[in-house]
Design an enzyme around this catalytic site. Structure first.
Site, PDB file in Angstrom:
ATOM      1  N   GLN A 287      87.857  98.175 102.057  1.00 17.81           N
ATOM      2  CA  GLN A 287      86.936  97.172 102.627  1.00 17.81           C
ATOM      3  C   GLN A 287      86.330  96.323 101.505  1.00 17.81           C
ATOM      4  OE1 GLN A 287      86.486  96.681 105.841  1.00 17.81           O
ATOM      5  NE2 GLN A 287      87.224  98.563 106.802  1.00 17.81           N
ATOM      6  N   GLU A 337      98.484 106.349 108.674  1.00 18.10           N
ATOM      7  CA  GLU A 337      98.473 105.031 108.036  1.00 18.10           C
ATOM      8  C   GLU A 337      99.910 104.668 107.671  1.00 18.10           C
ATOM      9  OE1 GLU A 337      96.409 102.488 106.654  1.00 18.10           O
ATOM     10  OE2 GLU A 337      98.275 101.826 105.735  1.00 18.10           O
ATOM     11  N   CYS A 412      88.301  93.973 113.218  1.00 19.06           N
ATOM     12  CA  CYS A 412      87.920  92.753 112.486  1.00 19.06           C
ATOM     13  C   CYS A 412      88.287  91.517 113.309  1.00 19.06           C
ATOM     14  CB  CYS A 412      88.581  92.726 111.121  1.00 19.06           C
ATOM     15  SG  CYS A 412      90.356  92.855 111.206  1.00 19.06           S
TER      16      CYS A 412
HETATM   17  N1  SAH Z   1      90.071 102.435 107.996  1.00 22.28           N
HETATM   18  C1  SAH Z   1      90.494 101.959 106.707  1.00 22.28           C
HETATM   19  C2  SAH Z   1      91.588 100.897 106.752  1.00 22.28           C
HETATM   20  C3  SAH Z   1      91.433  99.782 107.735  1.00 22.28           C
HETATM   21  S1  SAH Z   1      92.498  98.389 107.485  1.00 22.28           S
HETATM   22  C4  SAH Z   1      89.278 101.443 105.925  1.00 22.28           C
HETATM   23  O1  SAH Z   1      88.206 101.246 106.477  1.00 22.28           O
HETATM   24  O2  SAH Z   1      89.431 101.258 104.709  1.00 22.28           O
HETATM   25  C5  SAH Z   1      93.835  98.698 108.546  1.00 22.28           C
HETATM   26  C6  SAH Z   1      94.880  99.626 107.971  1.00 22.28           C
HETATM   27  O3  SAH Z   1      95.908  99.746 108.946  1.00 22.28           O
HETATM   28  C7  SAH Z   1      95.551  99.137 106.705  1.00 22.28           C
HETATM   29  O4  SAH Z   1      95.459 100.134 105.717  1.00 22.28           O
HETATM   30  C8  SAH Z   1      97.023  98.907 107.109  1.00 22.28           C
HETATM   31  O5  SAH Z   1      97.937  99.231 106.094  1.00 22.28           O
HETATM   32  C9  SAH Z   1      97.158  99.862 108.289  1.00 22.28           C
HETATM   33  N2  SAH Z   1      98.190  99.575 109.286  1.00 22.28           N
HETATM   34  C10 SAH Z   1      98.658  98.372 109.708  1.00 22.28           C
HETATM   35  N3  SAH Z   1      99.543  98.540 110.713  1.00 22.28           N
HETATM   36  C11 SAH Z   1      99.641  99.875 110.945  1.00 22.28           C
HETATM   37  C12 SAH Z   1     100.378 100.662 111.874  1.00 22.28           C
HETATM   38  N4  SAH Z   1     101.200 100.109 112.746  1.00 22.28           N
HETATM   39  N5  SAH Z   1     100.206 101.993 111.830  1.00 22.28           N
HETATM   40  C13 SAH Z   1      99.375 102.574 110.934  1.00 22.28           C
HETATM   41  N6  SAH Z   1      98.646 101.874 110.038  1.00 22.28           N
HETATM   42  C14 SAH Z   1      98.777 100.536 110.042  1.00 22.28           C
END
Ligand code: SAH
Length: 456
Positions: A287, A337, A412
């Site tokens: 973030q 993830e 977001c």
């Molecule tokens: N919760 C975490 C990340 C949020 S961002 C935080 O607060 O830091 C969203 C995340 O989803 C990213 O790391 C991206 O790589 C992942 N992502 C995108 N598409 C995805 C999917 N189909 N399955 C799993 N993760 C995914």
């Protein structure tokens, strides 16, 4: 209704009726829509029409004839031109109200809601210098290597030295690196001819640890004067612990390519959130507003209301930040993830914080969830934090099949949030609260945490 079209260079006096989700003021001239930057609802302004499209036009404000009470002085007009702070002319309290309204509007378009469900936006006490990461394009302008930002809706670089919304140490590092690149005569990327070397400079900084990671995105493998460059960056930016060359030789707007070369240190730096330490690699998401991330996570965990024997799933877990923060409260937390490298970091972060009740799996959340359903994993709480496009249909189905008591949706993008939430409410879940959090002051971006609860 037939509209009379406006023409370029015409000057009109208009009243601003609304503010779009991109921070353009909306006015009508004989029923024809005109978008205007840097104005507020209720204002009366004199505009010059600059660009006319089929269904709308863009105008430039020449004079504000009647100003809104919410208008404040600009910190830097460039921030509006490059779109890094298109709401800077709006008082911060009004920005928070505007973001709540954006969320209400997104929900109202797809379902009926009681507006009180959308809580007041949680803002920052000091809404400046908040970004812990900068991705700065590098281009040549009249023979000079420049760093800055693209003008809104274009690829014309505007040189910038003070971004106002990034941690000032990051602005300083970018200027140091710009000067070093100039001294060494390393060429900037030329988009038109797909030539030259440095495309972007990315700087990431630990808000608490002060450690910095520098990523130089290059148009191909070649990086001239590599050793001198690394040496000079370390001399001028003593907090840099990691320097990575990322190769992106594609003609694309995507900033980073898939391959990287480590130039100094390890491919990670550290930061802290809610008293936990996290290693962050160049390819993993973190973030960008550290202060507000703590507000966001604390609220998500409050909504989750986890008890000690609860099984929790944290989907789209990145480097495991929410997973590990939730682990103290839960029996077991599962994180999923898609970026493998982020899962490597998540596992490492669990051991770094001596946490033993988490399970991480790399893969698409929608696929891994179906596997977990088959394995009979029965979460009490599911937390999701997907990218802008929201949840896959198959993810929603799998999560509903697991019948969690609560689902916390961190988003977001309120447009996809509202669409997805509607589906949950049609399948046994009640929408309890939506909490907007201001992670990106002076922009129109808004983050939301939504609480859905399984109906009895
Ligand atoms: N919760 C975490 C990340 C949020 S961002 C935080 O607060 O830091 C969203 C995340 O989803 C990213 O790391 C991206 O790589 C992942 N992502 C995108 N598409 C995805 C999917 N189909 N399955 C799993 N993760 C995914």
């Amino acid at each position: 209704m037939k509209h009379k079209r406006v023409s370029k260079n015409e000057i009109h006096e208009v009243e601003i009726l609304d503010l779009s989700y991109e921070a353009y003021g909306v006015a009508k001239i004989d029923g024809f829509t005109v978008f205007i930057e840097s104005v507020l609802p209720g204002e009366v302004v004199k505009v010059r029409i600059e660009r006319v499209e089929k269904r709308f036009a863009f105008g430039k404000v020449l004079e504000v004839l009647k100003a809104s009470n919410d208008r404040v002085d600009l910190i830097d007009p460039l921030g509006t031109r490059i779109g890094t702070m298109p709401l800077q002319h709006m008082a911060y309290e009004a920005q928070l109200q505007f973001k709540r309204k954006l969320v209400i509007d997104c929900f109202s378009k797809v379902m009926q809601i009681d507006q009180d469900i959308v809580l007041f936006t949680l803002g920052m006490d000091h809404p400046w210098h908040y970004r812990n990461k900068a991705q700065i394009p590098v281009r040549e302008i009249q023979g000079h290597l420049e760093t800055g930002f693209f003008k809104r809706n274009s690829h014309d670089l505007v040189p910038i030295e003070n971004y106002h919304i990034q941690e000032p140490e990051i602005d300083e590092a970018i200027l140091s690196i710009r000067n070093i690149l100039r001294d060494l005569n390393i060429r900037a990327y030329d988009e038109t001819n797909h030539e030259g070397c440095i495309r972007h400079i990315i700087v990431r900084r630990g808000h608490i640890t002060k450690e910095m990671m520098v990523i130089l995105v290059t148009n191909g493998k070649t990086l001239p004067y590599r050793e001198a460059l690394v040496q000079r960056i370390l001399e001028d930016c003593p907090n840099v612990v990691s320097i990575v060359q990322n190769i992106n030789d594609q003609k694309t707007n995507v900033i980073m390519g898939n391959t990287s070369n480590l130039l100094f240190g390890e491919d990670k730096y550290y930061d802290k959130l809610l008293d936990k330490t996290f290693a962050i690699s160049s390819h993993s998401f973190f973030q960008v507003n550290s202060k507000q991330t703590e507000v966001l996570y604390a609220k998500a965990l409050e909504f989750a209301n986890i008890s000690h024997d609860d099984i929790v799933i944290d989907a789209y877990c990145g480097i495991g930040t929410i997973t590990l923060c939730a682990s103290d409260l839960a029996h077991t937390v599962y994180g999923v993830e898609v970026v493998e490298d982020a899962i490597t970091m998540a596992k490492y972060n669990a051991s770094l914080n001596a946490i033993t009740n988490t399970v991480f799996e790399a893969g698409k959340a929608e696929v891994v969830m179906q596997k977990w359903v088959k394995q009979g994993i029965k979460p009490d709480v599911i937390i999701v934090d997907p990218p802008r496009k929201g949840l896959a249909e198959s993810f929603i189905d799998a999560s509903i099949a697991m019948k969690p008591k609560r689902l916390i949706y961190v988003s977001c993008n309120p447009v996809t949030l509202a669409k997805d939430v509607k589906k949950y409410t049609e399948q046994g879940y009640e929408l309890i609260s939506v909490q907007p959090v201001d992670m990106f002051p002076h922009t129109t971006h808004v983050e939301c945490i939504t609480l859905l609860s399984l109906k009895k």
